[in-house]
Scaffold this motif. Sequence first.
Motif, PDB file in Angstrom:
ATOM      1  N   THR A   1       0.846  -1.189   0.000  1.00 16.04           N
ATOM      2  CA  THR A   1       0.000   0.000   0.000  1.00 16.04           C
ATOM      3  C   THR A   1       0.879   1.236   0.000  1.00 16.04           C
ATOM      4  N   TYR A   2       0.436   2.262  -0.720  1.00 18.66           N
ATOM      5  CA  TYR A   2       1.189   3.507  -0.838  1.00 18.66           C
ATOM      6  C   TYR A   2       0.238   4.655  -0.490  1.00 18.66           C
ATOM      7  N   LEU A   3       0.489   5.292   0.633  1.00 24.39           N
ATOM      8  CA  LEU A   3      -0.359   6.388   1.109  1.00 24.39           C
ATOM      9  C   LEU A   3       0.348   7.709   0.836  1.00 24.39           C
ATOM     10  N   ARG A   4      -0.365   8.660   0.238  1.00 21.77           N
ATOM     11  CA  ARG A   4       0.218   9.949  -0.121  1.00 21.77           C
ATOM     12  C   ARG A   4      -0.624  11.076   0.470  1.00 21.77           C
ATOM     13  N   VAL A   5       0.047  12.107   0.942  1.00 20.44           N
ATOM     14  CA  VAL A   5      -0.646  13.262   1.492  1.00 20.44           C
ATOM     15  C   VAL A   5       0.238  14.489   1.308  1.00 20.44           C
ATOM     16  N   GLU A   6      -0.395  15.644   1.092  1.00 17.93           N
ATOM     17  CA  GLU A   6       0.339  16.902   0.928  1.00 17.93           C
ATOM     18  C   GLU A   6       0.578  17.533   2.294  1.00 17.93           C
ATOM     19  N   ALA A   7       1.761  18.104   2.478  1.00 15.62           N
ATOM     20  CA  ALA A   7       2.117  18.690   3.769  1.00 15.62           C
ATOM     21  C   ALA A   7       1.166  19.811   4.152  1.00 15.62           C
ATOM     22  N   GLU A   8       0.688  20.565   3.157  1.00 17.50           N
ATOM     23  CA  GLU A   8      -0.183  21.700   3.464  1.00 17.50           C
ATOM     24  C   GLU A   8      -1.561  21.278   3.940  1.00 17.50           C
ATOM     25  N   ALA A   9      -1.859  19.945   3.908  1.00 14.10           N
ATOM     26  CA  ALA A   9      -3.139  19.473   4.427  1.00 14.10           C
ATOM     27  C   ALA A   9      -3.195  19.557   5.945  1.00 14.10           C
ATOM     28  N   ALA A  10      -2.026  19.643   6.614  1.00 12.37           N
ATOM     29  CA  ALA A  10      -2.011  19.772   8.071  1.00 12.37           C
ATOM     30  C   ALA A  10      -2.413  21.187   8.476  1.00 12.37           C
ATOM     31  N   ASP A  11      -2.844  21.338   9.712  1.00 12.12           N
ATOM     32  CA  ASP A  11      -3.204  22.643  10.269  1.00 12.12           C
ATOM     33  C   ASP A  11      -1.940  23.257  10.864  1.00 12.12           C
ATOM     34  N   TRP A  12      -1.301  24.149  10.103  1.00  8.34           N
ATOM     35  CA  TRP A  12       0.003  24.680  10.496  1.00  8.34           C
ATOM     36  C   TRP A  12      -0.140  26.002  11.232  1.00  8.34           C
ATOM     37  N   PRO A  13       0.418  26.095  12.426  1.00  7.58           N
ATOM     38  CA  PRO A  13       0.450  27.387  13.127  1.00  7.58           C
ATOM     39  C   PRO A  13       1.645  28.211  12.660  1.00  7.58           C
ATOM     40  N   GLU A  14       1.681  29.463  13.065  1.00  8.75           N
ATOM     41  CA  GLU A  14       2.891  30.250  12.826  1.00  8.75           C
ATOM     42  C   GLU A  14       4.021  29.676  13.673  1.00  8.75           C
ATOM     43  N   PRO A  15       5.274  29.723  13.215  1.00  7.37           N
ATOM     44  CA  PRO A  15       5.766  30.467  12.057  1.00  7.37           C
ATOM     45  C   PRO A  15       5.845  29.649  10.762  1.00  7.37           C
ATOM     46  N   ALA A  16       5.004  28.624  10.585  1.00  7.57           N
ATOM     47  CA  ALA A  16       4.975  27.902   9.312  1.00  7.57           C
ATOM     48  C   ALA A  16       4.124  28.694   8.328  1.00  7.57           C
TER      49      ALA A  16
END
Length: 550
Positions: A290-305
């Motif tokens: 199995t190969y699972l893919r996800v984009e980093a920007e899908a996470a809820d990023w606080p500052e300073p990201a």
Amino acid sequence: MFVHRAALYGAIVIAALAAAPGESGTISVGWGEVDHPQLEGYRVFHGPSAQQYDQWVDVGAVGGTTLDGLADCTTHHVAVKSRGADGRLSDVFSNEVSGWPRPEIGGVEPATVERGTTAMITVLGNNFHPQTSAQFAADGVTVTQVTVNDCGRLTLTLDVSASAGAGASDLTVINPGQVFGAAVAALEVLPDATAPAIASLATSEIGTSTAVVSWTTDEPADGRVYVRRAGGSAFRPSELVTEQTTEHSIELRGLRPGTIHEYYVSVSDAAGNESTASGSNFTTLESEYTYLRVEAEAADWPEPATVVEDEVAFSGAAVEVELGTPPGTAQSPAVESSLGIHIPDAGVWRVWLRLRRGGAAAAGWFAALDDAPLQLFSPTDSGAWSWVGYTAAELNAGLHTLRLGGQQPGVGLDRILITDDPAFHPAEIPDFDVSAPSAVASFTAEALDDSVVLHWTLPSADDLDRLVLRYTTDGTTPSSPIDGLPLLDAAASGPLTFTHTDVEPDVALTYSAFLIDESGNVSEPSTLQATPGVPLGQVPNVHRTDVLSD
């Protein structure tokens, strides 16, 4: 009588003037000076046999002369006597020299060759001895074989290197005894304008995510393979093999299992001439992994990201730590967030991050699954996207947390890939299309007592690939196609409805719908909540009441 105070001596130099077959040959001879007060000159004798001279010529008190009108392609013998003012000659001859007349070069056909090639040329002229050799003045032009067709024609095989000196080159033909003839600017070396020819293009060792592509070229060249799934929008390049060779083999990695792929190869010789050739489609093997893919920007990023646009990142965006942020550590990252990951099967799972490093030597991102210590993922290539991975601990099936942490500014975090395939090394890159598709529209739910019926409509797009439905029961919202619990992963076509059965009554369900296009871009989620009702209880003891009572 003359008394010799110095014997005749000196090297005899044999040179050539223009001559045609017949009796136009020349031999140039030189000698040492005779010291005598009555020396007037020298008599030069020559003939067809050793010490048998049937012709002679008188010259003055000089150190050499050229004999002409000699029979071509014939051995001549030459000796010299000193000559006094009274006409008397020295008692003995000088040492004798012999050989053919000097070779003469009349022309070269063809008169041009290209760099980086092997060529055959014909040299026309006269007095080419059976043991003649030849050489060119230009560096990188090597005569590898000389064939003497007759005394007026040579065939030369040349190896012209890719770095050979461009322009006109002098040719020297050398007979035995280093007797030579030369032609100025006899051959012109042209820049290599011929692209390598590709042959024997084939695939082998095809696996679930790998394949070997091999081919040959008719001259040394570098090589690269471009591959995509059949019908995809863009080809992905392999690493460039810079070695200049004629035998080529490149292993493709990170291919999609059970997928038809098309490919072509591109080569370039040392002069920069390029050529391409397409191979037959090949199909990778089906995979049990199995190969699972996800984009980093899908996470809820606080500052300073911050999420930044990037035209060579998946979905056209990546996550970075804002400039000026102090560096973080594994114990205290500069910024931290997490993603929910549903692991479908128990096993050892590996995490891969697609990263791009700036100038910092050891900069990267931290990642870990669940409560494991954060590990640093650090790309080796500065300024370019690359995949970096590590082996995770064995995981049970079910929901897990992927923790992500920034180390310092200047490093981009793009896509995350998690797999239980131990041999898989991702090599995927975004296609030229990095625009995310529009989200699912008209996403609605009809909550029943024992199920939830979902409805939606699809946006108008030609490149939609998959529709993914995920859900949770804890009030959180699935943020990515691998977050929450799996519900549906199907082609983005066909029925626009799905019935979720086996639900718990009176438990709020949160749904997210994602669209993924052929380039791997993921839409924003469409979300909703629905709560199945509590079924009404069974009515007991139904009986008639219009009867006489006891």
